[in-house]
Design a protein around this motif. Sequence first.
Motif, PDB file in Angstrom:
ATOM      1  N   ARG B 182     -34.294  14.524  11.659  1.00 20.16           N
ATOM      2  CA  ARG B 182     -33.610  15.758  11.371  1.00 20.16           C
ATOM      3  C   ARG B 182     -32.116  15.651  10.832  1.00 20.16           C
ATOM      4  N   ASP B 183     -31.497  14.756  11.842  1.00 15.65           N
ATOM      5  CA  ASP B 183     -30.181  14.429  11.279  1.00 15.65           C
ATOM      6  C   ASP B 183     -30.134  13.798  10.005  1.00 15.65           C
ATOM      7  N   LEU B 184     -31.170  12.816   9.692  1.00 17.25           N
ATOM      8  CA  LEU B 184     -31.155  11.870   8.496  1.00 17.25           C
ATOM      9  C   LEU B 184     -32.024  12.686   7.227  1.00 17.25           C
ATOM     10  N   ASP B 185     -32.255  13.845   7.514  1.00 14.55           N
ATOM     11  CA  ASP B 185     -33.069  14.643   6.712  1.00 14.55           C
ATOM     12  C   ASP B 185     -34.227  13.903   6.093  1.00 14.55           C
ATOM     13  N   LEU B 186     -34.829  13.419   6.900  1.00 17.28           N
ATOM     14  CA  LEU B 186     -36.306  12.642   6.441  1.00 17.28           C
ATOM     15  C   LEU B 186     -37.498  13.501   6.835  1.00 17.28           C
ATOM     16  N   VAL B 187     -38.444  13.537   6.262  1.00 14.35           N
ATOM     17  CA  VAL B 187     -39.841  14.105   6.465  1.00 14.35           C
ATOM     18  C   VAL B 187     -40.592  13.033   7.398  1.00 14.35           C
ATOM     19  N   ILE B 188     -40.964  13.532   8.496  1.00 13.23           N
ATOM     20  CA  ILE B 188     -41.923  12.558   9.532  1.00 13.23           C
ATOM     21  C   ILE B 188     -43.400  12.673   8.932  1.00 13.23           C
ATOM     22  N   VAL B 189     -43.978  11.634   8.903  1.00  7.07           N
ATOM     23  CA  VAL B 189     -45.458  11.743   8.656  1.00  7.07           C
ATOM     24  C   VAL B 189     -45.934  11.083   9.893  1.00  7.07           C
ATOM     25  N   SER B 190     -46.883  11.698  10.659  1.00 10.44           N
ATOM     26  CA  SER B 190     -47.231  11.342  11.849  1.00 10.44           C
ATOM     27  C   SER B 190     -48.813  11.140  11.929  1.00 10.44           C
ATOM     28  N   ASP B 191     -49.262  10.103  11.906  1.00 15.37           N
ATOM     29  CA  ASP B 191     -50.501   9.562  11.850  1.00 15.37           C
ATOM     30  C   ASP B 191     -51.159   9.677  13.221  1.00 15.37           C
ATOM     31  N   GLU B 192     -51.924  10.773  13.575  1.00 17.36           N
ATOM     32  CA  GLU B 192     -52.479  10.801  14.832  1.00 17.36           C
ATOM     33  C   GLU B 192     -53.883  10.681  15.038  1.00 17.36           C
ATOM     34  N   ILE B 193     -54.367   9.867  14.232  1.00 18.50           N
ATOM     35  CA  ILE B 193     -55.932   9.487  14.085  1.00 18.50           C
ATOM     36  C   ILE B 193     -56.501   9.229  15.480  1.00 18.50           C
ATOM     37  N   TYR B 194     -55.700   8.331  16.292  1.00 19.22           N
ATOM     38  CA  TYR B 194     -56.169   8.295  17.630  1.00 19.22           C
ATOM     39  C   TYR B 194     -55.984   9.008  18.718  1.00 19.22           C
ATOM     40  N   CYS B 195     -55.273  10.390  18.204  1.00 21.15           N
ATOM     41  CA  CYS B 195     -54.875  11.202  19.534  1.00 21.15           C
ATOM     42  C   CYS B 195     -55.909  11.497  20.663  1.00 21.15           C
ATOM     43  N   ASP B 196     -57.126  11.683  20.304  1.00 20.65           N
ATOM     44  CA  ASP B 196     -58.236  12.112  21.127  1.00 20.65           C
ATOM     45  C   ASP B 196     -58.535  10.542  22.009  1.00 20.65           C
ATOM     46  N   LEU B 197     -57.974   9.662  21.791  1.00 13.73           N
ATOM     47  CA  LEU B 197     -58.425   8.314  22.524  1.00 13.73           C
ATOM     48  C   LEU B 197     -57.507   7.706  23.310  1.00 13.73           C
ATOM     49  N   VAL B 198     -56.591   8.541  24.058  1.00 10.28           N
ATOM     50  CA  VAL B 198     -55.796   8.047  25.196  1.00 10.28           C
ATOM     51  C   VAL B 198     -56.336   8.053  26.467  1.00 10.28           C
ATOM     52  N   PHE B 199     -56.478   7.040  27.071  1.00 13.87           N
ATOM     53  CA  PHE B 199     -57.359   7.006  28.575  1.00 13.87           C
ATOM     54  C   PHE B 199     -57.043   7.935  29.505  1.00 13.87           C
ATOM     55  N   ASP B 200     -55.652   7.907  29.825  1.00 11.44           N
ATOM     56  CA  ASP B 200     -55.169   8.704  30.947  1.00 11.44           C
ATOM     57  C   ASP B 200     -54.723  10.146  30.415  1.00 11.44           C
ATOM     58  N   PRO B 201     -55.251  11.229  30.850  1.00 12.33           N
ATOM     59  CA  PRO B 201     -54.866  12.505  30.330  1.00 12.33           C
ATOM     60  C   PRO B 201     -53.230  12.641  30.723  1.00 12.33           C
ATOM     61  N   ALA B 202     -52.729  12.164  31.665  1.00  8.14           N
ATOM     62  CA  ALA B 202     -51.238  12.284  31.704  1.00  8.14           C
ATOM     63  C   ALA B 202     -50.428  11.646  30.852  1.00  8.14           C
ATOM     64  N   ASP B 203     -51.090  10.707  30.012  1.00  4.35           N
ATOM     65  CA  ASP B 203     -50.313   9.855  29.084  1.00  4.35           C
ATOM     66  C   ASP B 203     -50.234  10.455  27.583  1.00  4.35           C
ATOM     67  N   ARG B 204     -50.918  11.653  27.443  1.00  5.86           N
ATOM     68  CA  ARG B 204     -51.280  12.237  26.349  1.00  5.86           C
ATOM     69  C   ARG B 204     -50.012  12.013  25.318  1.00  5.86           C
ATOM     70  N   ALA B 205     -50.555  11.536  24.028  1.00 12.44           N
ATOM     71  CA  ALA B 205     -49.412  11.579  22.876  1.00 12.44           C
ATOM     72  C   ALA B 205     -48.547  13.039  22.502  1.00 12.44           C
ATOM     73  N   VAL B 206     -47.519  12.857  22.451  1.00 14.52           N
ATOM     74  CA  VAL B 206     -46.781  14.184  22.173  1.00 14.52           C
ATOM     75  C   VAL B 206     -46.374  14.028  20.808  1.00 14.52           C
ATOM     76  N   SER B 207     -46.869  14.786  19.826  1.00 13.53           N
ATOM     77  CA  SER B 207     -46.451  14.961  18.439  1.00 13.53           C
ATOM     78  C   SER B 207     -45.149  15.156  18.073  1.00 13.53           C
ATOM     79  N   PRO B 208     -44.419  14.424  17.203  1.00 13.55           N
ATOM     80  CA  PRO B 208     -43.245  14.799  16.594  1.00 13.55           C
ATOM     81  C   PRO B 208     -43.236  16.125  16.244  1.00 13.55           C
ATOM     82  N   ALA B 209     -44.264  16.817  15.896  1.00 12.99           N
ATOM     83  CA  ALA B 209     -44.232  18.303  15.248  1.00 12.99           C
ATOM     84  C   ALA B 209     -43.599  19.134  16.507  1.00 12.99           C
ATOM     85  N   ALA B 210     -43.881  18.712  17.691  1.00 13.35           N
ATOM     86  CA  ALA B 210     -43.422  19.446  18.807  1.00 13.35           C
ATOM     87  C   ALA B 210     -41.780  19.735  18.660  1.00 13.35           C
TER      88      ALA B 210
END
Lengths: 420, 420
Positions: B182-210
């Motif tokens: 945001r500070d640098l005015d860059l668009v973020i492209v977040s490739d989350e094609i593996y987001c359903d393949l995290v082994f431990d639910p507590a580890d879940r990936a958090v998207s930069p969209a959050a």
Amino acid sequence: MSATLAADEALARRRCAGEQVLSLASGEIGLPVLPALRDRLAAAADRNSYGSVSGSPALRSAVAGYWERRNLPVDPALVVCGPGSKPLLFALLLAIGGDVVVPVPSWVSYAAQARLAGARPIPVPTLPGEGGVPDPAALGEAVALARAAGRNPRCVVVTLPDNPTGTVAAPGTVERLARAARDLDLVIVSDEIYCDLVFDPADRAVSPAAFAPERTVVTTGLTKNLALGGWRFGVARLPDGPLGREVHTRLVGIASQIWSSTAAPVQAAAAHAFGEPPEVVAYVAAARRLHEAVVRTVAERFTAVGAELSPVRATCYLYPDFEPLREHLAGAHAVHGGEALATLLAERYGVGVLPGTAFGEPEHSLRIRVATSRLYGETDAERFEALAAADPTRLPWIKASSDRITEVLTDLAGPGRPTP
Amino acid sequence: MSATLAADEALARRRCAGEQVLSLASGEIGLPVLPALRDRLAAAADRNSYGSVSGSPALRSAVAGYWERRNLPVDPALVVCGPGSKPLLFALLLAIGGDVVVPVPSWVSYAAQARLAGARPIPVPTLPGEGGVPDPAALGEAVALARAAGRNPRCVVVTLPDNPTGTVAAPGTVERLARAARDLDLVIVSDEIYCDLVFDPADRAVSPAAFAPERTVVTTGLTKNLALGGWRFGVARLPDGPLGREVHTRLVGIASQIWSSTAAPVQAAAAHAFGEPPEVVAYVAAARRLHEAVVRTVAERFTAVGAELSPVRATCYLYPDFEPLREHLAGAHAVHGGEALATLLAERYGVGVLPGTAFGEPEHSLRIRVATSRLYGETDAERFEALAAADPTRLPWIKASSDRITEVLTDLAGPGRPTP
């Protein structure tokens, strides 16, 4: 946004809003899937491997057979498939590099793709009644001028048979274009997606690959002859020899980075289609007869009100020029160019067409492209009946559309014009 | 040529020639199609319309639901599908324009796609054990240097969870990356094609969209969670607000010129998958357990001979570093870098892996990427059994592969090394 797809979506919105519309903008072929091909796709639904970037061996071998039957033999190793011929054309422009000579008029996406590939289109006019092939005599000068200005033309795109004009360049013109391309060291990209839709067998389009085999890339697909646009499938035939092999290597590399491979179930059905079993040959023949009957009927409606029109010899397109009606259109409708004409047709009459500007024509041109491939029916039953009909123009739903076209054109052209 | 696909094709040739090979190069998921999805595709085989460039309303609405269940609500009008997430990523780079910050290491195609789009990749290292996200502290300096040199960085790509490392960047790191972008005015492209393949639910990936919802584009697909790479299907979620709508408009325009639309039968099956009915949820859960069991077993074989390895927390990848074995590899095998190591593994042992250079690492790095997703069986019966097994690592065909890995690594590491 592709002009075709944009016009199509706009018309779909009007239709959803309950308006009476006549869709003559998109060249989507409104015919059902051949049951044998539907069954092949369904049977291949469990195929989930990427497979080879260029396509499965079975597919490439079937495609090589298809081209061999058209006097264009090719090593299957030089066949590359993709999710439509459109992505293949784009990747070819990237693979060849440099600027791109495009015919005027020509399909909406060549120039747009050239720009996306970081190149610039170099427009060259076509000869009257021979759309799709830049005038060979004008090609040399255009390329020399571009080179003198520091640009780097590296390829020329041709469309055989042609979209938007529905014409087929004569073999002599194609031969002269091929020779000029060789003299100028240009790669020829020959989009032959309509090659099975020439009405008279004696008119058959001759590929530049017959005259400059060492530098001609040919593309085609299943979208037009088999009405499978929504399946997204195309193929390219690379030339044999060092140039072809170099472009092939780059093309496959680019394909691997942009789309990986082509949907495996679709490849399985496509392999069957390119093998041309009797039911496929029969379907294409029936579709060709249907296109011919309907496009010629519609063409008559345009010539009846005074629009100029080259005889349509292939495809499902006509490209009337309203130049003879310029004065009337300006006076009665304040229309001075193709875009205003297309807007008037859409907004007053609910008739979707594309203005010539979408094909590279100047704004003042009164040419529009009319596609008749959506007139075959609203249901699969109507469409199958249209495919089988001895005279499809007498089917009530097709007759209603062509009568509506007459009504619209008669109103547009005003009382001073003859009514058909 | 994509390094993954090239390695894959080379190994397939060796296998066809009768050699014993172990395919650890491609991340293709070697699992069968879920029968419910196969049936959906088969039932939609008669769909042959182009439809909307961005995807059918039913598909986009299903995808919006999928993201909403992951705390990323989105207007279906801002969902765009394509023939794979790969073409979507390429079109996004064209739509956003400018140069592209990529993590090192990162998936083989980001940097290659940036070059094809006429941009230049700007490499930024990742933090240890947190692959896929450029070190937020290093991002500012890299962008400032690039801008000072006259370049125009406009976006940063992240991979969550990560390929090649199988790690997941911590939410705090993602938040700092989002703030820096945001500070640098860059668009973020977040490739989350593996987001359903995290082994431990507590580890879940958090998207930069959050953290930076106004500037984050998220992509995913069916290739990894449902093993449907060969169907070619991906989706993008554009951010709401003026920036997102501008990128959306350009993206759809570019898609319309490069690929028109996505295979209609595949869209129909994808709509079902993104609706996440119980059978889909169960399949993904079973696949995740299988990936975890096998990738962890294989990881142990690498650590046993002394390779360094961040704990694998998602995907089916490990990214061992043979740095601790550098002296031995140089002395015993004349291997001084990752490419020579990968070549040795392929040529002496028939084991296909990818060198770190494919992911942007320097040539002297002794990192390789190992994908375990091809070890689940040769037949659909074996693969279904692997999906259902309480301990898949004890299945004879999986055990044979991991034993072979131990054998190869023990031989590679030499007699001085402990055997597991």
